[in-house]
Design a protein around this motif. Sequence first.
Motif, PDB file in Angstrom:
ATOM      1  N   LEU A   1       0.821  -1.211   0.000  1.00  0.00           N
ATOM      2  CA  LEU A   1       0.000   0.000   0.000  1.00  0.00           C
ATOM      3  C   LEU A   1       0.858   1.266   0.000  1.00  0.00           C
ATOM      4  O   LEU A   1       0.589   2.202  -0.756  1.00  0.00           O
ATOM      5  CB  LEU A   1      -0.933  -0.002   1.212  1.00  0.00           C
ATOM      6  N   ASP A   2       1.905   1.281   0.812  1.00  0.00           N
ATOM      7  CA  ASP A   2       2.724   2.492   0.886  1.00  0.00           C
ATOM      8  C   ASP A   2       3.467   2.774  -0.421  1.00  0.00           C
ATOM      9  O   ASP A   2       3.667   3.931  -0.790  1.00  0.00           O
ATOM     10  CB  ASP A   2       3.695   2.435   2.071  1.00  0.00           C
TER      11      ASP A   2
ATOM     12  N   PRO B   1      -1.123   7.030   2.407  1.00  0.00           N
ATOM     13  CA  PRO B   1      -1.646   5.663   2.414  1.00  0.00           C
ATOM     14  C   PRO B   1      -3.158   5.622   2.679  1.00  0.00           C
ATOM     15  O   PRO B   1      -3.865   4.790   2.113  1.00  0.00           O
ATOM     16  CB  PRO B   1      -0.869   4.982   3.542  1.00  0.00           C
TER      17      PRO B   1
ATOM     18  N   MET C   1      -4.883   6.482  -0.508  1.00  0.00           N
ATOM     19  CA  MET C   1      -4.731   5.351  -1.426  1.00  0.00           C
ATOM     20  C   MET C   1      -5.697   4.242  -1.051  1.00  0.00           C
ATOM     21  O   MET C   1      -6.318   3.629  -1.926  1.00  0.00           O
ATOM     22  CB  MET C   1      -3.286   4.845  -1.363  1.00  0.00           C
ATOM     23  N   GLU C   2      -5.863   3.994   0.241  1.00  0.00           N
ATOM     24  CA  GLU C   2      -6.778   2.949   0.716  1.00  0.00           C
ATOM     25  C   GLU C   2      -8.212   3.249   0.311  1.00  0.00           C
ATOM     26  O   GLU C   2      -8.953   2.365  -0.127  1.00  0.00           O
ATOM     27  CB  GLU C   2      -6.667   2.802   2.233  1.00  0.00           C
TER      28      GLU C   2
ATOM     29  N   LEU D   1      -8.538   2.644  -3.432  1.00  0.00           N
ATOM     30  CA  LEU D   1      -8.553   1.196  -3.705  1.00  0.00           C
ATOM     31  C   LEU D   1      -9.903   0.582  -3.354  1.00  0.00           C
ATOM     32  O   LEU D   1     -10.424  -0.258  -4.095  1.00  0.00           O
ATOM     33  CB  LEU D   1      -7.449   0.499  -2.911  1.00  0.00           C
TER      34      LEU D   1
ATOM     35  N   ARG E   1      -5.732  -8.768  -1.631  1.00  0.00           N
ATOM     36  CA  ARG E   1      -4.727  -8.285  -0.684  1.00  0.00           C
ATOM     37  C   ARG E   1      -4.112  -9.490   0.018  1.00  0.00           C
ATOM     38  O   ARG E   1      -4.826 -10.405   0.428  1.00  0.00           O
ATOM     39  CB  ARG E   1      -5.380  -7.363   0.351  1.00  0.00           C
TER      40      ARG E   1
ATOM     41  N   ILE F   1      -0.895  -5.711  -2.725  1.00  0.00           N
ATOM     42  CA  ILE F   1      -2.169  -5.610  -3.430  1.00  0.00           C
ATOM     43  C   ILE F   1      -1.931  -5.941  -4.896  1.00  0.00           C
ATOM     44  O   ILE F   1      -0.959  -5.472  -5.497  1.00  0.00           O
ATOM     45  CB  ILE F   1      -2.741  -4.182  -3.284  1.00  0.00           C
TER      46      ILE F   1
END
Length: 196
Positions: free
Chosen positions: A19-20, A30, A33-34, A37, A55, A60
């Motif tokens: 994720l990072d 992050p 981004m989460e 997603l 995941r 991911i």
Amino acid sequence: MTQSDIEAVLFSAAKPMPLDVLAEVFSVTPQTMEVALSQYEKALVQEARGIRIRRSGAGIELVTAPETGRYVSRIRQREDKLSAAAMETLAVVAFKQPVTKAEIEEIRGVNSEKVLKQLLNRDLIAELGRKDTVGRPVLFGTTDTFLRSVGISSIDTLQREIRIQESLELSEVSSTETKEDAKESANTEEAEFTAE
């Protein structure tokens, strides 16, 4: 950053992305981004697309949708399958890692050199280092590719599930033995009563 951008990056990566790292690619936090997603994930399901987000401990990635399985399996059948010996060796490595070749062979009872090479070539296992004993044998463990192929986030998760399954089986055996003991005790008491 659009959903198409996310799809293109995940597709071109060809391996799971943490994720990072994804957040860094898109120059966002992050958390942002989460959220993106999650929205993309929902859109894939709502639009009944042929891909999904998965995941795992490795990161991911894009995978095929479960409902396309009957078609995807036709392709998979054409690919080389692992032999029973390779599956057995992989299971030993997964549950006993880090483990040496000698320890694997002691459990399996056969030479495992050829099978270990096959698993190394497929990137399902890797050399983790050397054991601090005489001869300094190589230690083997599973890889991110293995985690992805079985769809788990970590070896700890797999080992925990196995322990739970084993405890359930033990409790079933124990329960059966208790019932049999009670039945045997009742039969003995009945026989003693009849004898009197």
